[in-house]
Design a protein around this motif. Structure first.
Motif, PDB file in Angstrom:
ATOM      1  N   ALA A 114      -2.946   0.866   7.709  1.00  0.00           N
ATOM      2  CA  ALA A 114      -3.173   0.723   6.260  1.00  0.00           C
ATOM      3  C   ALA A 114      -4.081   1.829   5.745  1.00  0.00           C
ATOM      4  CB  ALA A 114      -3.781  -0.654   5.964  1.00  0.00           C
ATOM      5  N   ILE A 115      -5.148   2.125   6.488  1.00  0.00           N
ATOM      6  CA  ILE A 115      -6.047   3.215   6.103  1.00  0.00           C
ATOM      7  C   ILE A 115      -5.319   4.554   6.135  1.00  0.00           C
ATOM      8  CG2 ILE A 115      -8.000   4.569   6.961  1.00  0.00           C
ATOM      9  CD1 ILE A 115      -8.940   2.291   5.351  1.00  0.00           C
ATOM     10  N   PHE A 116      -4.503   4.755   7.184  1.00  0.00           N
ATOM     11  CA  PHE A 116      -3.748   6.009   7.301  1.00  0.00           C
ATOM     12  C   PHE A 116      -2.825   6.206   6.102  1.00  0.00           C
ATOM     13  CE2 PHE A 116       0.363   7.889   8.614  1.00  0.00           C
ATOM     14  CZ  PHE A 116      -0.060   9.185   8.861  1.00  0.00           C
ATOM     15  N   ILE A 117      -2.107   5.146   5.731  1.00  0.00           N
ATOM     16  CA  ILE A 117      -1.183   5.245   4.599  1.00  0.00           C
ATOM     17  C   ILE A 117      -1.964   5.483   3.309  1.00  0.00           C
ATOM     18  CG2 ILE A 117       0.536   3.991   3.247  1.00  0.00           C
ATOM     19  CD1 ILE A 117       1.228   2.463   5.855  1.00  0.00           C
ATOM     20  N   SER A 118      -3.069   4.773   3.154  1.00  0.00           N
ATOM     21  CA  SER A 118      -3.896   4.979   1.949  1.00  0.00           C
ATOM     22  C   SER A 118      -4.415   6.407   1.877  1.00  0.00           C
ATOM     23  CB  SER A 118      -5.069   3.993   1.944  1.00  0.00           C
ATOM     24  OG  SER A 118      -4.620   2.659   1.928  1.00  0.00           O
TER      25      SER A 118
ATOM     26  N   GLN B 123      -5.154  -0.607  -3.353  1.00  0.00           N
ATOM     27  CA  GLN B 123      -4.833  -0.067  -2.027  1.00  0.00           C
ATOM     28  C   GLN B 123      -6.003  -0.210  -1.075  1.00  0.00           C
ATOM     29  OE1 GLN B 123      -3.799   4.033  -2.356  1.00  0.00           O
ATOM     30  NE2 GLN B 123      -1.871   3.808  -1.309  1.00  0.00           N
ATOM     31  N   PHE B 124      -7.135   0.305  -1.478  1.00  0.00           N
ATOM     32  CA  PHE B 124      -8.296   0.326  -0.586  1.00  0.00           C
ATOM     33  C   PHE B 124      -8.930  -1.059  -0.440  1.00  0.00           C
ATOM     34  CE2 PHE B 124      -7.932   4.845  -0.614  1.00  0.00           C
ATOM     35  CZ  PHE B 124      -8.523   5.239   0.577  1.00  0.00           C
TER      36      PHE B 124
ATOM     37  N   ILE C 173       0.835  -1.200   0.000  1.00  0.00           N
ATOM     38  CA  ILE C 173       0.000   0.000   0.000  1.00  0.00           C
ATOM     39  C   ILE C 173       0.873   1.255   0.000  1.00  0.00           C
ATOM     40  CG2 ILE C 173      -1.591   1.359   1.429  1.00  0.00           C
ATOM     41  CD1 ILE C 173      -2.864  -1.314   2.272  1.00  0.00           C
ATOM     42  N   ALA C 174       1.933   1.233   0.817  1.00  0.00           N
ATOM     43  CA  ALA C 174       2.842   2.384   0.871  1.00  0.00           C
ATOM     44  C   ALA C 174       3.562   2.575  -0.460  1.00  0.00           C
ATOM     45  CB  ALA C 174       3.848   2.190   2.004  1.00  0.00           C
ATOM     46  N   CYS C 175       3.959   1.471  -1.092  1.00  0.00           N
ATOM     47  CA  CYS C 175       4.628   1.577  -2.392  1.00  0.00           C
ATOM     48  C   CYS C 175       3.679   2.105  -3.458  1.00  0.00           C
ATOM     49  CB  CYS C 175       5.181   0.204  -2.798  1.00  0.00           C
ATOM     50  SG  CYS C 175       6.580  -0.360  -1.802  1.00  0.00           S
TER      51      CYS C 175
END
Length: 794
Positions: free
Chosen positions: A679-683, A431-432, A298-300
């Motif tokens: 994961a949500i924060f990074i997205s 991502q989501f 997700i970060a990538c």
């Protein structure tokens, strides 16, 4: 050349501070999660590998196939197996019997310690080569009345004095000579203990072990073997499987199979199918490994999207470089260098983040994970980690940007935004999808835990406490009971062979009314209790009567639970006679008690038989209604100290013990929730950057729309609509994927929830709300901007 690339990369970062910060923080968060999970997973796989004979060590276990209750594998075995393995199988080098005794009292002068230990066979330290600081592994257990202490235990008992050959009194019964001092057992050892006794000590001091060497159905021990270096367990397995079947006629009905469980699987594999390891904690290790990879992915994706979204800013640079002779591979190398530089900066930040959260993480998991700063292998791995992450994150921007045609770029005819739009949308959906699947998982795990916690236990745990029974307490039980009741601090006292949250012994009902011809006996939990037990526990007696205070009048009587009644098919159980292993001769059923959850809250209640016994391993008592817990415990401590002076007073609240049954599920739920949040924060970081980019790209369009009369709400909807559609698509994709995996996870529980549509609707709503909150700032900011400024250049 590389110096030039790094200089350009640094200047680009400074020129685009917001986007660079979003890239670095997002990538750092993803790398921190992956690094933290990687350290934890590595720690789980490291268990017991410090032992020299790691690959040749096994535990002897038994696999039963009950015609009614199915198949199960247990660690508890009988002692005759050890003698057969020693005598008849040259492939076996060492055999060590053991009795993991739980907590016992160690007394030196006025120092009292209540600690875990084990009685082990003489070959144990030859197999499990825990380093001895003092003493010799071949001779420390020659005397039955000897003891080996760990270093910290010896320090606690003797201070700085040399403990060798000094005396430790155990359970205020026997004096043991210290014959060895061992280094403290590593935390990544499956076996944990503070002291070791010779197995011969138990054989000489425990009357119940008198016939244990000749009794195949007394499965009360754990046993370990070490195979010869050239021995192959695959070849040995069929030879040893029928040891119990051939030697113990009473056991044949359950078709016992002897198997060896490799040490390398002890920590991670605790579930068996057909006598083979099939799962256990390894399932959660794999699950979190996948989560770590997903969060990093997700970060990538954030990096890729933000880099390609800003590609118009770099298009002319690419055109000029190609026009003056740069080849595509030169540009790819340049952009990958920039990506690796950003990844390296993110990695430094991720190490700082991991170091900051490690104490809280270790507290949550009960582990001892740390960053091995002094380990060169770790740093070599981290170099590879940075390079792989940098190349993964920078691959698409590098190949995409380097593909621009210099003629089209310099003429201004290339449509960069449209060319990158579809792949960017696909990455946002990916991502989501991952993030929403994690949200769904968190909700399902929470619901399953709450469902089991809300299951009726069949007893009242409020203010209920228990303490281990010592010989001194057993000898003064009646006086202790009367003193506690007269103090007004408690309203009920009883004793039992098992705690309320577990069954320590299983036995069998061999005959009962209505038993079919050739029908096998029934495996049941066997619990010895005192009178007043059921009243103290708050367990409801459905039929018949309780045990009388006169122990002698009920020695041949039993009380059974509803599960036992159902299993035997008894319509009128009261006064029926059964043959029960714990009682010689026929046993009369005098009562039926309501089912109580004494084992796993996720499985059906197993049949149980309660007999009236004089002994007991636990004193169980309920604090009086309205009693102040702190004051009551202080006063009860003095009462216990009066009757049990050699032991430190220890106690457990039954509701705390029951809640410990959910520890693994609670841990999984908390970790899944934390990682889903990250994961949500990074997205959202990526979404925030993309929203800012889209608003910037459509500045003039927004200005024209406002001049023509568009409202703030219409502009907000214009900029939000595409993102909401992408999140809805993610919800549609994530739901069946999460349903599949979570349905498989729930199959391991007999008592489980049904997954309804509500959890998917709730997760979708949460994702949409979070998305709207993230992009609304940029959308409203664009909607409120002055159109005069955006259209001035026209």
């Amino acid at each position: 050349m590389i110096k030039n690339y790094l200089k350009i990369a640094w200047r680009n970062m400074l020129r685009n501070k917001v986007y660079s910060a979003l890239n670095i923080v997002g990538l750092a968060a993803g790398m921190a999660v992956a690094l933290l999970i990687g350290l934890w997973v590595t720690n789980q796989y490291s268990f017991d590998k410090f032992l020299p004979n790691y690959n040749q060590l096994y535990q002897v276990e038994l696999n039963f196939t009950d015609p009614h209750e199915g198949e199960h594998t247990q660690q508890a075995v009988s002692l005759p197996i050890a003698d057969v393995l020693r005598k008849d199988y040259p492939e076996v080098k060492y055999v060590a019997e053991s009795d993991w005794m739980g907590q016992h009292d160690l007394l030196v002068g006025n120092k009292k310690l209540y600690m875990n230990g084990a009685a082990i066979g003489s070959d144990f330290l030859k197999m499990f080569q825990y380093p001895l600081i003092k003493g010799n592994a071949n001779s420390v257990f020659k005397d039955a009345y000897s003891i080996v202490l760990t270093e910290s235990t010896a320090k606690a008992l003797f201070g700085d004095a040399d403990p060798m050959d000094k005396t430790v009194r155990i359970d205020n019964q026997h004096d043991l000579k210290v014959t060895g001092i061992m280094q403290d057992v590593p935390k990544n050892s499956s076996l944990q203990f503070n002291y070791l006794l010779p197995f011969s000590y138990n054989e000489q001091t425990q009357p119940w072990m008198k016939n244990a060497r000749t009794t195949y159905y007394n499965n009360s021990f754990q046993m370990f073997v070490q195979l010869q270096d050239n021995a192959d367990y695959v070849i040995l397995a069929p030879k040893i499987k029928n040891i119990v079947y051939n030697g113990g006629p009473k056991m044949r009905v359950a078709k016992p199979v002897v198997l060896l469980h490799p040490l390398k699987y002890w920590h991670l594999y605790s579930e068996f199918k057909n006598g083979k390891e099939c799962g256990g904690f390894i399932d959660y290790v794999r699950m979190f490994s996948i989560i770590g990879v997903l969060v990093l992915l997700i970060a990538c994706i954030n990096f890729m999207n933000l880099s390609t979204a800003r590609s118009e800013k770099r298009a002319r640079e690419v055109g000029v470089r190609k026009a003056i002779g740069s080849q595509r591979h030169d540009l790819i190398f340049q952009f990958l260098t920039e990506s690796v530089l950003i990844t390296f900066m993110s990695f430094l930040l991720s190490v700082l983040l991991v170091q900051l959260v490690l104490p809280a993480f270790n507290t949550l998991t009960g582990d001892f994970v740390s960053i091995p700063y002094g380990n060169p292998v770790f740093w070599c791995g981290m170099i590879g980690y940075v390079l792989i992450t940098g190349l993964l994150a920078g691959s698409r921007p590098a190949f995409y940007l380097s593909s621009f045609s210099p003629v089209k770029v310099l003429k201004g005819s290339i449509q960069i935004g449209k060319a990158a739009s579809l792949p960017r949308k696909i990455l946002v959906v990916l991502q989501f999808t991952c993030s929403i699947a994690l949200i769904i998982s968190t909700i399902i795990v929470y619901q399953q835990i709450q469902y089991a916690k809300n299951r009726p236990t069949g007893y009242s745990s409020a203010r209920l406490m228990s303490s281990d029974m010592s010989d001194d307490l057993s000898n003064h039980y009646d006086a202790l009971k009367n003193t506690l009741l007269q103090s007004g601090l408690v309203e009920g006292v009883a004793k039992a062979s098992s705690p309320l949250t577990g069954i320590y012994m299983h036995t069998g009902i061999e005959k009962w009314p209505g038993q079919g011809a050739g029908e096998a006996g029934i495996n049941v939990g066997g619990i010895s209790v005192s009178d007043n037990y059921f009243k103290t526990m708050g367990m409801q007696l459905l039929q018949g009567r309780d045990f009388s205070p006169d122990w002698g009048s009920d020695t041949s009587n039993v009380i059974i639970n509803e599960a036992a009644v159902r299993r035997m098919g008894l319509k009128n159980p009261i006064n029926q006679l059964i043959t029960y292993d714990n009682i010689k001769g026929p046993a009369r059923i005098i009562g039926v008690v309501k089912d109580a959850l004494m084992e796993s809250p996720f499985t059906p209640v197993e049949p149980a038989v309660f007999n009236h016994g004089r002994g007991g391993n636990f004193v169980i008592y309920r604090l009086a209604t309205g009693a102040n817990t702190h004051d009551a415990v202080e006063k009860i401590t003095k009462i216990f100290d009066n009757y049990n002076p050699a032991y430190p007073y220890s106690y457990q609240f039954v509701d705390d013990e029951y809640n410990q049954k959910f520890n693994l599920e609670v841990l999984v739920g908390k970790l899944a929730g934390v990682f889903a949040g990250l994961a949500i924060f990074i997205s959202c970081l990526g979404l925030f950057g993309l929203a800012a980019y889209v608003a910037e790209q459509r500045t003039k369009e927004i200005g024209i729309r406002k001049v023509l009369g568009a409202s703030i709400a219409q502009v907000w909807l214009l900029l939000s609509r595409d993102f909401i559609v992408l999140v809805l698509i993610s919800c549609i994709i994530a739901s069946p994927i999460a349903l599949y995996f979570l349905s498989n996870w729930l199959q391991k529980y007999d008592y489980k929830i049904s997954i309804g549509p509500g959890v998917f609707i709730l997760s979708a709503m949460m994702a949409i709300i979070i998305t709207l909150f993230t992009i609304s700032f940029q959308a409203i900011k664009a909607a409120l901007s002055n159109p005069v400024k955006s259209l001035r250049s026209e």
